[in-house]
Design a protein around this motif. Structure first.
Motif, PDB file in Angstrom:
ATOM      1  N   PHE A 186       0.726  -1.109   0.052  1.00 46.16           N
ATOM      2  CA  PHE A 186       0.332  -0.393   0.257  1.00 46.16           C
ATOM      3  C   PHE A 186       0.580   1.253  -0.358  1.00 46.16           C
ATOM      4  O   PHE A 186       1.841   1.246   0.365  1.00 46.16           O
ATOM      5  CB  PHE A 186      -1.057  -0.335   1.062  1.00 46.16           C
ATOM      6  N   HIS A 187       0.161   1.947  -0.231  1.00 48.35           N
ATOM      7  CA  HIS A 187       1.490   3.417  -0.721  1.00 48.35           C
ATOM      8  C   HIS A 187       0.232   4.692  -1.119  1.00 48.35           C
ATOM      9  O   HIS A 187      -0.849   4.999  -1.903  1.00 48.35           O
ATOM     10  CB  HIS A 187       2.794   3.629  -1.684  1.00 48.35           C
ATOM     11  N   ASN A 188       0.300   5.518   0.228  1.00 47.11           N
ATOM     12  CA  ASN A 188      -0.500   6.741   0.181  1.00 47.11           C
ATOM     13  C   ASN A 188       0.612   8.064  -0.221  1.00 47.11           C
ATOM     14  O   ASN A 188       0.800   8.309   1.075  1.00 47.11           O
ATOM     15  CB  ASN A 188      -1.565   6.791   1.385  1.00 47.11           C
TER      16      ASN A 188
ATOM     17  N   ALA B 286       1.125  10.678   0.212  1.00 46.08           N
ATOM     18  CA  ALA B 286       0.227  12.735   0.722  1.00 46.08           C
ATOM     19  C   ALA B 286       1.637  13.708   0.443  1.00 46.08           C
ATOM     20  O   ALA B 286       2.664  13.480   0.347  1.00 46.08           O
ATOM     21  CB  ALA B 286      -0.200  12.360   1.405  1.00 46.08           C
TER      22      ALA B 286
ATOM     23  N   SER C 228      -4.964   0.307   5.846  1.00 50.86           N
ATOM     24  CA  SER C 228      -4.839   0.380   4.632  1.00 50.86           C
ATOM     25  C   SER C 228      -5.646   1.653   4.528  1.00 50.86           C
ATOM     26  O   SER C 228      -5.723   2.779   4.139  1.00 50.86           O
ATOM     27  CB  SER C 228      -4.380  -0.004   3.586  1.00 50.86           C
ATOM     28  N   THR C 229      -7.004   1.556   4.965  1.00 52.72           N
ATOM     29  CA  THR C 229      -7.941   2.205   4.136  1.00 52.72           C
ATOM     30  C   THR C 229      -8.105   3.703   5.598  1.00 52.72           C
ATOM     31  O   THR C 229      -7.559   4.820   5.910  1.00 52.72           O
ATOM     32  CB  THR C 229      -9.509   1.793   5.181  1.00 52.72           C
TER      33      THR C 229
ATOM     34  N   THR D 240      -5.222   5.875   4.854  1.00 52.76           N
ATOM     35  CA  THR D 240      -5.757   6.786   3.409  1.00 52.76           C
ATOM     36  C   THR D 240      -6.831   8.372   4.073  1.00 52.76           C
ATOM     37  O   THR D 240      -6.616   9.429   4.231  1.00 52.76           O
ATOM     38  CB  THR D 240      -6.426   5.889   2.798  1.00 52.76           C
ATOM     39  N   SER D 241      -7.710   7.482   5.765  1.00 54.28           N
ATOM     40  CA  SER D 241      -8.063   8.100   6.476  1.00 54.28           C
ATOM     41  C   SER D 241      -7.546   9.735   6.727  1.00 54.28           C
ATOM     42  O   SER D 241      -8.235  10.409   6.979  1.00 54.28           O
ATOM     43  CB  SER D 241      -9.578   7.563   7.139  1.00 54.28           C
TER      44      SER D 241
ATOM     45  N   GLN E 181      -4.753  10.634   6.284  1.00 51.93           N
ATOM     46  CA  GLN E 181      -4.285  10.901   5.019  1.00 51.93           C
ATOM     47  C   GLN E 181      -2.732  11.412   4.918  1.00 51.93           C
ATOM     48  O   GLN E 181      -2.344  12.313   5.701  1.00 51.93           O
ATOM     49  CB  GLN E 181      -5.117  13.197   4.723  1.00 51.93           C
TER      50      GLN E 181
ATOM     51  N   ASP F 182       1.021  10.348   4.385  1.00 48.10           N
ATOM     52  CA  ASP F 182       2.314  10.154   3.310  1.00 48.10           C
ATOM     53  C   ASP F 182       2.220   8.966   3.723  1.00 48.10           C
ATOM     54  O   ASP F 182       3.253   8.554   4.904  1.00 48.10           O
ATOM     55  CB  ASP F 182       3.178  10.834   3.469  1.00 48.10           C
TER      56      ASP F 182
ATOM     57  N   LYS G 224       3.005   4.276   4.061  1.00 47.67           N
ATOM     58  CA  LYS G 224       3.150   2.475   3.203  1.00 47.67           C
ATOM     59  C   LYS G 224       3.211   1.879   4.286  1.00 47.67           C
ATOM     60  O   LYS G 224       3.783   1.845   4.816  1.00 47.67           O
ATOM     61  CB  LYS G 224       4.140   2.234   2.244  1.00 47.67           C
TER      62      LYS G 224
END
Ligand code: AMP
Length: 392
Positions: A73-75, A77, A270-271, A274-275, A277, A279, A281
């Motif tokens: 997973f990678h967000n 931001a 992962s969710t 993301t929630s 926000q 940066d 992984k």
């Protein structure tokens, strides 16, 4: 032989195919499995109907989702804040150093810390985890059964009482009176041998409590506790503490259940990231935190993808820190504590752990030293409402 065809949305990698074949052959002895671009053919003795086989394959494809991946997973931001928030948090006394390596928390920082704990607890509730409460110490026997002293000597902190006789107590009281000169206490003849040590991880008490269980039902468990390791930041930072706080969700049972539970939690985490926000992984751990034979152990760990870490970017340090981990122990604890599942097989286990101080710190590092600077959706997700700058 009967043949069942199951369609799949994606082509599976070799590692995933091997896993599916092995699992299907365990459930359906003698089965033959063939892989095509968008389908899997299972030839079997016909003891189970098509719908049952299709269900089994779908479940295994789900479980196998992460098997061939290092980056789960990678967000990506772009953090708005780039300073170290700790000096500000200390100036507002939201964070107070008690001693290098441990802190008192209050105010906004503690609100965020508790909200995160609540969010991970909610994740545990969603999978009907059994809540547990553990002592903050482990008996020496628990350390021994899992070879902890040998594997992690650098993290051990043992506790010993003053010896149980009048003369020693008197000598101790005289040596360490308020007016005596001392900053540390020698663990010498006045102290009894240590029967227990401060717990260096949360989850192990769960497996210890299941010792000699047979016919164990698959289950999730959860516990929040203080954790102690003999380490601390050289700069008094919140990122490496001697005493820190972790919520774990453990899953114990048969191998398929444990791997499925891990996949379920990978997706929920992962969710969660993301929630927030962040940066961040989720990646295979390559942090060789074992003292002995570090290279070999990290190679083994990577090859088997036994440990993933939730990594959050710390902009002012220009590096990532682990704010959580996802662990698959195979049957290590099942063997160490003689735990058997309903079928009489040795139990498998896994856990996820989220470090509260580290994650709270990472949020402040990325979103700002004042809650009023944080994105409103993040405050809403944490149930912290609207924050107005008090102008401090
Ligand atoms: P581990 O059992 O090593 O995977 O640790 C679980 C989580 O605890 C990590 O992902 C971190 O968030 C947190 N953690 C580990 N060591 C420390 C430490 N020295 N100080 C603060 N948090 C820590």
């Amino acid at each position: 032989m009967k043949e069942t065809t199951c369609s799949t949305a994606q082509t599976l990698a070799n590692e995933q195919r091997e896993f599916l074949t092995q699992m299907l052959q365990t459930s359906l002895p003698g089965a033959r499995v063939e892989f095509h671009a968008d389908a899997i053919n299972v030839q079997h003795a016909g003891q189970q109907d098509d719908a049952a086989i299709v269900g089994m394959v779908k479940r295994l494809v789900y479980i196998a989702r992460s098997l061939n991946k290092d980056l789960l997973f990678h967000n990506a931001a772009t953090p708005q804040f780039e300073r170290d928030p700790q000096p500000y948090l200390e100036s507002t006394r939201e964070v107070i150093q008690v001693h290098p390596g441990f802190f008192t928390l209050q105010g906004g920082f503690l609100e965020v810390f508790k909200a995160i704990n609540g969010r991970v607890r909610a994740m545990a509730d969603e999978v009907d985890a059994i809540e547990q409460e553990y002592p903050a110490v482990w008996p020496v026997r628990l350390f021994k059964q899992i070879d902890y002293f040998h594997e992690f000597p650098h993290q051990v902190i043992l506790c010993a009482p003053v010896k149980d006789d009048f003369d020693t107590r008197k000598r101790f009281a005289d040596t360490y009176g308020k007016d005596a000169e001392f900053e540390t206490v020698a663990m010498d003849q006045m102290m009894a041998p240590a029967e227990y040590g401060l717990e260096p991880a949360v989850c192990d008490c769960c497996y210890y409590g299941l010792e000699n269980t047979s016919e164990l039902q698959n289950a999730y468990y959860t516990c929040y506790n203080k954790v102690f390791r003999n380490e601390r930041s050289g700069f008094g930072g919140l990122d490496r503490l001697t005493c820190f706080s972790v919520r774990d969700i453990m899953f114990v049972g048969d191998e398929q259940f444990v791997l499925e539970a891990r996949q379920v939690l990978i997706e929920r985490l992962s969710t969660f990231l993301t929630s927030l926000q962040l940066d961040a992984k989720i990646e295979t751990a390559n942090d060789p935190f074992f003292s002995n034979d570090a290279v070999m152990k990290s190679v083994f760990q990577n090859a088997h993808r036994l440990k993933y870490e939730l990594l959050a970017r710390i902009p002012h340090l220009d590096r990532d820190i682990a704010v959580g981990s996802i662990n698959f122990h195979r049957d290590f604890f099942g063997k160490a504590f003689n735990i058997e599942t309903l079928t009489g097989a040795t139990a498998f286990s896994g856990c996820i752990g989220v470090g509260m101080e580290r994650l709270t710190y990472a949020l402040y590092c990325q979103h700002g030293e004042r809650l009023s600077q944080w994105p409103q959706p993040v405050l809403d997700y944490l149930g912290l409402g609207r924050r107005v700058d008090q102008g401090r």
